[in-house]
Scaffold this motif. Structure first.
Motif, PDB file in Angstrom:
ATOM      1  N   ARG A 119       0.825  -1.127   0.217  1.00 21.04           N
ATOM      2  CA  ARG A 119       0.185   0.118  -0.047  1.00 21.04           C
ATOM      3  C   ARG A 119       0.909   1.245  -0.005  1.00 21.04           C
ATOM      4  O   ARG A 119       1.967   1.405   0.653  1.00 21.04           O
ATOM      5  N   PRO A 120       0.456   2.368  -0.522  1.00 18.84           N
ATOM      6  CA  PRO A 120       1.025   3.591  -0.263  1.00 18.84           C
ATOM      7  C   PRO A 120       1.337   4.028   1.239  1.00 18.84           C
ATOM      8  O   PRO A 120       0.682   3.711   1.842  1.00 18.84           O
ATOM      9  N   PRO A 121       2.239   5.003   1.291  1.00 18.31           N
ATOM     10  CA  PRO A 121       2.690   5.335   2.720  1.00 18.31           C
ATOM     11  C   PRO A 121       1.423   6.280   3.103  1.00 18.31           C
ATOM     12  O   PRO A 121       1.815   7.477   3.116  1.00 18.31           O
ATOM     13  N   GLU A 122       0.419   5.994   3.599  1.00 18.30           N
ATOM     14  CA  GLU A 122      -1.012   6.691   3.633  1.00 18.30           C
ATOM     15  C   GLU A 122      -0.532   7.805   4.722  1.00 18.30           C
ATOM     16  O   GLU A 122      -0.961   9.198   4.809  1.00 18.30           O
ATOM     17  N   ARG A 123       0.104   7.359   5.907  1.00 18.00           N
ATOM     18  CA  ARG A 123       0.448   8.301   7.055  1.00 18.00           C
ATOM     19  C   ARG A 123       1.191   9.267   6.603  1.00 18.00           C
ATOM     20  O   ARG A 123       1.055  10.500   7.035  1.00 18.00           O
ATOM     21  N   THR A 124       2.155   8.958   5.861  1.00 17.45           N
ATOM     22  CA  THR A 124       3.171  10.193   5.389  1.00 17.45           C
ATOM     23  C   THR A 124       2.671  10.937   4.476  1.00 17.45           C
ATOM     24  O   THR A 124       2.657  12.216   4.579  1.00 17.45           O
ATOM     25  N   THR A 128       2.267  15.026   5.241  1.00 20.67           N
ATOM     26  CA  THR A 128       2.692  15.837   4.566  1.00 20.67           C
ATOM     27  C   THR A 128       1.676  16.957   4.055  1.00 20.67           C
ATOM     28  O   THR A 128       2.017  18.023   3.926  1.00 20.67           O
ATOM     29  N   GLN A 129       0.504  16.370   3.690  1.00 22.19           N
ATOM     30  CA  GLN A 129      -0.684  17.243   3.347  1.00 22.19           C
ATOM     31  C   GLN A 129      -1.118  18.018   4.387  1.00 22.19           C
ATOM     32  O   GLN A 129      -1.318  19.344   4.304  1.00 22.19           O
ATOM     33  N   GLU A 130      -0.966  17.709   5.746  1.00 20.15           N
ATOM     34  CA  GLU A 130      -1.203  18.667   6.561  1.00 20.15           C
ATOM     35  C   GLU A 130      -0.363  19.693   6.811  1.00 20.15           C
ATOM     36  O   GLU A 130      -0.539  20.859   7.142  1.00 20.15           O
ATOM     37  N   THR A 131       1.009  19.211   6.693  1.00 17.63           N
ATOM     38  CA  THR A 131       2.096  20.301   6.814  1.00 17.63           C
ATOM     39  C   THR A 131       1.937  21.269   5.796  1.00 17.63           C
ATOM     40  O   THR A 131       2.204  22.521   6.097  1.00 17.63           O
ATOM     41  N   VAL A 132       1.709  20.963   4.548  1.00 11.04           N
ATOM     42  CA  VAL A 132       1.915  21.815   3.547  1.00 11.04           C
ATOM     43  C   VAL A 132       0.430  22.787   3.761  1.00 11.04           C
ATOM     44  O   VAL A 132       0.630  23.865   3.552  1.00 11.04           O
TER      45      VAL A 132
END
Length: 139
Positions: A119-124, A128-132
């Protein structure tokens, strides 16, 4: 131990106190020294680890090469062992080859099922989206 105590800032005359610029300069220099020291420590630790990895890799390569060359000999020995039990030589080799094909099929099935679990690294991605998003609201 009374002689080793540092004077309090309010007890030092104003002309002997360091300016904010000097304090900042000292802090920057000390931080730079600390970072350089940490980098040097990391380099030395990684170098030791890299040497161990190289030794281990060499041992695995040698073991793999020996197993690669031993495999045909063991296959022939198994076929002749089956032949010694009273089965024809051709059938003995066919049994050994069929067993290898079954093993290859089982390993391929295991490999495909393992790949399907990736699976893709969903947490990362989420963090990352939250940081952006946070950086966009701050900026």
């Amino acid at each position: 131990m009374a002689g080793t105590e540092r004077p309090r800032p309010q007890d030092v005359p104003v002309e002997n106190q360091r300016s904010l610029g000097e304090l900042f300069s000292d802090a920057t220099r000390d931080m730079s020294t600390l970072v350089r020291s940490e980098i040097e420590l990391a380099k030395s630790e990684v170098k030791v680890s890299a040497i161990q990895v190289a030794k281990g890799s060499g041992a695995f390569i040698a073991a793999g090469a020996l197993a690669f060359f031993a495999f045909p000999f063991l296959s022939v020995a198994i076929a002749y062992g089956i032949h010694a039990l009273g089965l024809g030589l051709g059938w003995s080799f066919l049994i050994v080859g069929g067993a290898y094909l079954l093993l290859a099929g089982a390993l391929a099935f295991f490999g495909v099922s393992s790949f399907k679990k990736v699976r893709p690294p969903e947490r990362t991605i989420r963090t990352t989206q939250e940081t952006v998003a946070t950086l966009k609201t701050v900026g």
